[in-house]
Design a protein around this motif. Sequence first.
Motif, PDB file in Angstrom:
ATOM      1  N   ARG A  32       3.221   0.299 -22.355  1.00  0.00           N
ATOM      2  CA  ARG A  32       1.848  -0.226 -22.440  1.00  0.00           C
ATOM      3  C   ARG A  32       1.239   0.055 -23.818  1.00  0.00           C
ATOM      4  O   ARG A  32       0.542  -0.791 -24.394  1.00  0.00           O
ATOM      5  N   ARG A  75      13.268  -0.989 -26.140  1.00  0.00           N
ATOM      6  CA  ARG A  75      13.767  -0.045 -25.117  1.00  0.00           C
ATOM      7  C   ARG A  75      14.601   1.052 -25.773  1.00  0.00           C
ATOM      8  O   ARG A  75      14.467   2.214 -25.449  1.00  0.00           O
ATOM      9  N   ARG A 118      11.170   2.986 -14.668  1.00  0.00           N
ATOM     10  CA  ARG A 118      12.009   2.008 -13.981  1.00  0.00           C
ATOM     11  C   ARG A 118      13.496   2.325 -14.159  1.00  0.00           C
ATOM     12  O   ARG A 118      14.318   1.922 -13.366  1.00  0.00           O
ATOM     13  N   ASP A 119      13.809   3.020 -15.268  1.00  0.00           N
ATOM     14  CA  ASP A 119      15.221   3.225 -15.630  1.00  0.00           C
ATOM     15  C   ASP A 119      15.521   4.686 -15.924  1.00  0.00           C
ATOM     16  O   ASP A 119      16.443   4.998 -16.659  1.00  0.00           O
ATOM     17  N   ARG A 140       5.516  -9.509 -11.349  1.00  0.00           N
ATOM     18  CA  ARG A 140       5.978  -8.386 -12.188  1.00  0.00           C
ATOM     19  C   ARG A 140       7.291  -7.826 -11.664  1.00  0.00           C
ATOM     20  O   ARG A 140       8.177  -7.473 -12.436  1.00  0.00           O
ATOM     21  N   ARG A 191      15.234  -8.794 -15.546  1.00  0.00           N
ATOM     22  CA  ARG A 191      15.428  -8.857 -16.994  1.00  0.00           C
ATOM     23  C   ARG A 191      16.854  -8.406 -17.322  1.00  0.00           C
ATOM     24  O   ARG A 191      17.477  -7.661 -16.558  1.00  0.00           O
TER      25      ARG A 191
HETATM   26  O1   DC Z   1       4.727   1.504 -14.589  1.00  0.00           O
HETATM   27  P1   DC Z   1       3.886   0.564 -15.406  1.00  0.00           P
HETATM   28  O2   DC Z   1       3.322  -0.585 -14.596  1.00  0.00           O
HETATM   29  O3   DC Z   1       2.793   1.275 -16.156  1.00  0.00           O
HETATM   30  O4   DC Z   1       4.872  -0.062 -16.507  1.00  0.00           O
HETATM   31  C1   DC Z   1       4.437  -0.993 -17.460  1.00  0.00           C
HETATM   32  C2   DC Z   1       5.552  -1.996 -17.760  1.00  0.00           C
HETATM   33  O5   DC Z   1       6.645  -1.336 -18.400  1.00  0.00           O
HETATM   34  C3   DC Z   1       6.128  -2.681 -16.519  1.00  0.00           C
HETATM   35  O6   DC Z   1       6.315  -4.055 -16.792  1.00  0.00           O
HETATM   36  C4   DC Z   1       7.485  -2.044 -16.325  1.00  0.00           C
HETATM   37  C5   DC Z   1       7.852  -1.550 -17.693  1.00  0.00           C
HETATM   38  N1   DC Z   1       8.595  -0.286 -17.680  1.00  0.00           N
HETATM   39  C6   DC Z   1       9.939  -0.340 -17.933  1.00  0.00           C
HETATM   40  O7   DC Z   1      10.500  -1.425 -18.102  1.00  0.00           O
HETATM   41  N2   DC Z   1      10.663   0.804 -17.989  1.00  0.00           N
HETATM   42  C7   DC Z   1      10.073   1.999 -17.788  1.00  0.00           C
HETATM   43  N3   DC Z   1      10.799   3.101 -17.848  1.00  0.00           N
HETATM   44  C8   DC Z   1       8.690   2.060 -17.518  1.00  0.00           C
HETATM   45  C9   DC Z   1       7.978   0.888 -17.458  1.00  0.00           C
END
Ligand code: DC
Length: 226
Positions: free
Chosen positions: A36, A105, A126-127, A176, A183
């Motif tokens: 973000r 990333r 997420r990862d 989302r 992706r």
């Molecule tokens: O958890 P969040 O909604 O604040 O995350 C914001 C965006 O970043 C969301 O589209 C997912 C992505 N994200 C990611 O791809 N990998 C992460 N480790 C954390 C968030």
Amino acid sequence: MIIAIDGPAGSGKSSVAKIIAGKLQFRHINTGAMYRAVALQAGRLSRDLGDEEAIAEVALNQSIQFVPGPKGQTVVVDGEDVTRLLRSKTVDQDAAIVASLGKVREILVAKQRDMGKSGSIVMEGRDIGTVVFPQAERKFFLDATPEERGKRRFQELQAKNQEIDVDTIVEQIRQRDEKDRNREVSPLIRAEDAIYIDTTNFKLEEVVDQILESIEQVPIKIINRK
Ligand code: DC
């Protein structure tokens, strides 16, 4: 010890991670805030989100800190408290685009690994269990139905007096999810050795208790089994 908590938007990761980190006196790193923060800065600098090199440069040059405070953690980017700015609708949408860029990333994952070097950390995203710390001692994957996640987000926004209907939020969450799960780079998937918790019918405290029990009582080999 590194505790990895992954899951889709609205699964309760951030609330859970915050409480767990507080109870264990661990640091809490919200990696979503890092994506973000890059989206926010890219917007301020009028960078084209399709220009991977330009966005990667923003990510590389940005300094981000998670600062504990009496009202919870604040996110400080290049010396500025941007905590509230990170929650805007534009940043919501732009962060999902930024997060799909491989070079961005790579840079953020390197920063996240660096933050985890000293251990005693709860990292959510997420990862985390799949890419950032596949060797994390404890991994959890939180989930909930899109309807329940939408309802939670709706209540959050209502508390802030923002007007939006629940169906629109559920639809945004589905979109989302679609982006995060499909992706090409590091899609949202559950690590094979992560404990899966469907939080749909649980209260926050109940999820926290389940996680703390796994962390404190169950030997690693047993909790790693599906
Ligand atoms: O958890 P969040 O909604 O604040 O995350 C914001 C965006 O970043 C969301 O589209 C997912 C992505 N994200 C990611 O791809 N990998 C992460 N480790 C954390 C968030």
